[in-house]
Design an enzyme around this catalytic site. Structure first.
Site, PDB file in Angstrom:
ATOM      1  CG  HIS A   1      79.582  37.146  33.995  1.00 42.36           C
ATOM      2  ND1 HIS A   1      79.170  36.720  34.660  1.00 42.36           N
ATOM      3  CD2 HIS A   1      79.322  36.722  32.684  1.00 42.36           C
ATOM      4  CE1 HIS A   1      78.318  35.759  34.403  1.00 42.36           C
ATOM      5  NE2 HIS A   1      78.393  35.770  32.994  1.00 42.36           N
TER       6      HIS A   1
ATOM      7  CG  ASP B   1      84.462  36.704  26.624  1.00 42.03           C
ATOM      8  OD1 ASP B   1      83.627  35.854  26.165  1.00 42.03           O
ATOM      9  OD2 ASP B   1      85.028  36.615  27.719  1.00 42.03           O
TER      10      ASP B   1
ATOM     11  CG  ASN C   1      84.813  39.851  33.469  1.00 40.97           C
ATOM     12  OD1 ASN C   1      84.396  40.690  34.258  1.00 40.97           O
ATOM     13  ND2 ASN C   1      85.010  38.369  33.474  1.00 40.97           N
TER      14      ASN C   1
ATOM     15  CD  GLU D   1      79.180  35.468  26.111  1.00 41.27           C
ATOM     16  OE1 GLU D   1      79.063  34.111  26.017  1.00 41.27           O
ATOM     17  OE2 GLU D   1      80.270  36.020  26.480  1.00 41.27           O
TER      18      GLU D   1
HETATM   19 CA   LIG Z   1      84.051  41.406  36.027  1.00 40.44          CA
END
Ligand SMILES: [Ca+2]
Ligand SMILES: [Ca+2]
Ligand SMILES: [Ca+2]
Length: 533
Positions: free
Chosen positions: A241, A237, A149, A281
């Site tokens: 997001h 991870d 991310n 996750e």
């Molecule tokens: Ca992002």
């Protein structure tokens, strides 16, 4: 007036909905789902019944710098699983997940400077290769934490991007000027030298532009690097997001794009190395995890730990097994090959023992539930000795309490504030009533009947007492009945006398007795019965 406003709003959405980077994708979400439908974990996880999470800096040190390291983990492999099923001085787990071990300026190393190296404080790539070889010798699989991310602020890509150098500007979510119509939520957009970059977690973690095919190629390349070295699995991870709602222009279908990104990556990895194990996750409810059922082999089940902890604190089971079944079904309805990964707490949550205010009795029942659930349960290091910890983060990641000598293998980079009085591993291994021994025995039970406990069915039964939880675990060969008293006082449950007549206890905690259709349990007792045919 209202209609005009709605019309303007729709027009705004249409105008603002085109993402800036070209979408270079060969397959749609539906095509990817189809291509991924047949990947089955059963073979990959043959003989993998329990996983263990290691926070490397806190686990064990092999030298005198007090920082946990790779060789420290190698030295402790025999503690986790010595590879000999006839000895029981070890826990008996079969997989380790290492949180990041790559070069980074922080202790947690989630802000990565170099994706294809080991942090020099943790050791060398040769040390890591030795860890893989030694782990594999003992039947332990190694899962690495993959942080796609975001990178570190000081990653060479981001440094180049800030200087305006291509292709790296396009590697990140960078805007010269933030258009308020495009990004109505601006909190996660940080200013650096007049430019804006997106960083949801922390300003030192700029987020990658996953719409950029060049970034996706880098990610595939990094994945290949570790797969070629012999790593067995990845933990993704911050997967939720990867595409945040305020990270891409208004109107971007972020969930769809996120699914497409992860499914494409999963397909790439599975095609390159089918035996890879992928856990993710998605820190959310089962309901919100459901769309991701084909994006990973498994996801951490955050609902499970929360339900177990609150039920034990209330003293009432709250039908948690039925709720758990309903949750997992949301995923298996979409992908029958999906496997659950229950856990109690991890490195981002207050430790389970602190949530139980130090109650070893509650911790034992929680472990009993965790280790009799279907799927692949994860144990956070130190949970097996009841380590305590409440945020800030450093306090939930205190040094593993191997012994009382902080100048020894103990990775004493950080003080024992919560764990000054936690009984150490040596003491607990010598105590047949310790939490450690309880974990060891439960893992042994799970390993002995792995087909049933890992892959078999789960069914809640009623014991006519809201503090007495009962459930079956069964397959074509075995049937087990688990009963647990959630209350801090003696309890009586009721069940079918004919079934009770066929029980044979194979694991007992506390005092339990059966009298016709009644089961008497001492405070927070637990029993696993085999039901004989
Ligand atoms: Ca992002
Ligand atoms: Ca060290
Ligand atoms: Ca052993």
């Amino acid at each position: 007036m209202k209609k005009i406003l709605v019309g303007l709003l729709i027009l705004g959405l249409v105008l603002g909905c085109t993402p800036k980077e070209p979408v270079n994708t060969s397959k749609t979400v539906d095509e990817l789902r189809l291509a991924l439908a047949d990947y089955d974990l059963k073979e990959i996880l043959e003989d993998v019944n329990v996983a263990y999470q290691i926070f490397p800096i806190s686990f064990a040190t092999s030298d005198t710098d007090r920082l946990g390291d790779i060789r420290g983990i190698i030295n402790k492999l025999d503690y986790l699983n010595d590879g000999d099923p006839d000895t029981d001085t070890d826990l008996g787990i079969q997989a380790i997940w290492l949180t990041p071990i790559y070069p980074s300026q922080t202790y947690h190393k989630y802000d990565i400077l170099d994706y294809k190296a080991i942090d020099p404080k943790f050791g060398t790539l040769d040390d890591f290769k030795e860890l893989l070889a030694e782990a594999h010798k003992r039947g332990i699989k190694v899962i690495l934490d993959m942080v796609f991310n975001h990178t570190a602020y000081d990653h060479p890509w981001f440094k180049a991007a800030l200087k305006g150098e291509q292709p790296y500007v396009s590697y990140y979510r960078i805007e010269e000027k933030l258009d308020l119509q495009e990004y109505p939520t601006r909190n996660a957009w940080k200013n650096a030298g007049g430019k804006f970059y997106y960083a949801w977690f922390w300003e030192k973690m700029p987020e990658l532009n996953l719409e950029n095919e060049a970034v996706r190629e880098e990610i595939r390349d990094i994945s290949k690097f570790w797969m070629d070295l012999g790593v067995d699995g990845f933990r993704f991870d911050a997967a939720k997001h990867a595409y945040n709602p305020d990270e891409y222009p208004v109107g971007t279908p972020v969930l769809e794009r996120n699914l497409q990104f992860w499914m494409e990556l999963r397909l790439f990895i599975k095609e390159y190395k089918p035996e890879m194990f992928l856990v993710s996750e998605i820190w959310d409810t089962a309901q919100n995890q459901a769309p991701y059922a084909h994006a990973y082999d498994t996801m951490f089940n955050f609902d499970f730990g929360e339900m177990v902890i609150s039920a034990l604190n209330v003293g009432n089971h709250g039908n948690l097994i039925q709720k758990h079944l309903d949750n997992v079904k949301r995923l298996t309805d979409r992908n029958p090959n999906y496997v659950d990964s229950p856990f109690l707490t991890n490195h981002d949550q207050n430790r389970v023992m602190s949530l139980f205010a130090g109650s070893v009795d509650k911790a034992k029942i929680a472990a009993g539930l965790l280790l009799t659930m279907p799927g692949l349960p994860f144990i956070y290091y130190g949970e097996e000795i009841g380590m305590l910890g409440v945020k800030p983060d450093e306090r939930i990641r205190e040094p593993m309490r191997w012994n009382d000598d902080i100048t020894s293998e103990v990775a004493y980079w950080n003080q024992w504030i919560y764990n000054w009085e936690t009984p150490n591993v040596i003491e607990q291994q010598a105590d047949e009533n310790s939490l450690w021994t309880h974990y060891r025995d439960l893992i042994k039970l799970r390993n002995t009947y792995a087909d049933t406990f890992v892959w078999g069915e789960l069914e809640q039964v009623t014991m006519r007492n809201s503090s007495v939880l009962g459930y079956y675990r069964f397959d074509e060969n075995n049937r087990f009945l688990v009963v647990a008293n959630f209350y801090n006082g003696p309890m009586v449950g009721e069940f079918d006398a004919e079934v009770f007549a066929k029980t044979e206890p194979i694991f007992t905690l506390g005092e339990v007795s059966i009298d016709a259709d009644k089961i008497n349990l001492s405070p927070r007792a637990m029993v696993v019965y085999r039901i004989n045919p």
